[in-house]
Write an enzyme that holds these catalytic residues in place. Structure first.
Site, PDB file in Angstrom:
ATOM      1  N   HIS A 248      -4.582  -7.464   2.449  1.00 27.65           N
ATOM      2  CA  HIS A 248      -5.139  -7.240   1.110  1.00 27.65           C
ATOM      3  C   HIS A 248      -6.662  -7.277   1.157  1.00 27.65           C
ATOM      4  CE1 HIS A 248      -1.094  -7.753  -0.507  1.00 27.65           C
ATOM      5  NE2 HIS A 248      -1.554  -7.437  -1.714  1.00 27.65           N
TER       6      HIS A 248
ATOM      7  N   HIS B 123      -2.950 -16.944   2.252  1.00 28.11           N
ATOM      8  CA  HIS B 123      -3.773 -16.900   3.457  1.00 28.11           C
ATOM      9  C   HIS B 123      -4.708 -18.094   3.547  1.00 28.11           C
ATOM     10  CE1 HIS B 123      -2.742 -12.825   4.799  1.00 28.11           C
ATOM     11  NE2 HIS B 123      -2.737 -12.482   3.513  1.00 28.11           N
TER      12      HIS B 123
END
Length: 214
Positions: free
Chosen positions: A124, A166
């Protein structure tokens, strides 16, 4: 079964520090601006807005429906950029194979594919940064619009940590890769004529295949 990979002590220490720092960052934001659960819907929206599958499928579909030469050039080049990004991320994740944060909810992730179970780098982040740099770089965009695109890219990156998808280093790595991808794609950016030739190639192949089926 293959032997478990041995992680060098220095790298292991860095990864452990990153996990701790990422968790502290999330807790700090939660206490300062939270609770973060209030923003879950917004962060899910950011996650979907930069997900690779909708971007890739949507761009590929629009290429063959949009006839305007300018828009088709944009779509073809974005499609090429997305393909490059997918390949780079797949290779990087396959090599590093870093686990996602323990707090990440796997069943809450939209459209997860096999290689996407790994954490480094953030796909992303690479896409968001690549697009937010590439578009203003290639087009003389209205300044407020350029700023909005960059804010969107930054928001996507930060939300990945806040959602515990993340670690911080995954995002930093994604930002660096995204910048490099933007620079690469800007160098191979297709002209309107070349983009049209790209589309014609696939249209001709499709028509040729159809004629053989008759």
């Amino acid at each position: 079964m293959g032997e478990k990979r041995k992680v060098p002590q220095l790298l292991k220490s860095v990864l452990e520090w990153d996990s701790i720092a990422s968790e502290k960052f999330v807790k700090f934001v939660d206490q300062k601006y939270g609770p973060l659960v209030k923003y879950k819907g917004h962060m899910k929206g950011l996650e979907f807005s930069c997900h690779g599958i909708p971007w890739l499928v949507g761009t590929a579909t629009l290429i063959f429906f949009i006839t305007d030469l300018f828009l088709r050039q944009l779509l073809v080049n974005i499609f090429i950029a997305l393909i490059i990004d997918i390949i780079v991320i797949a290779v990087a994740k396959g090599i590093t194979r870093r686990r996602r944060p323990e707090a990440n909810k796997k069943d809450d992730m939209f459209g997860q594919i096999l290689v996407d179970k790994f954490s480094f780098p953030s796909g992303h982040a690479t896409r968001a940064v690549m697009l937010s740099i590439l578009l203003p770089m290639q087009y003389d965009m209205f300044l407020p619009l350029s700023i909005l695109v960059m804010i969107w890219g930054g928001a996507v990156c930060i939300s990945r940590v806040l959602m515990r998808r993340h670690h911080l280093l995954d995002i930093i790595g994604g930002i660096v890769i995204g910048i490099l991808e933007a620079l690469l794609v800007s160098q191979i950016w297709l002209s309107p004529e070349s983009a049209q030739g790209f589309v014609n190639f696939f249209l001709d192949e499709t028509q040729a295949g159809a004629s053989y089926d008759v």
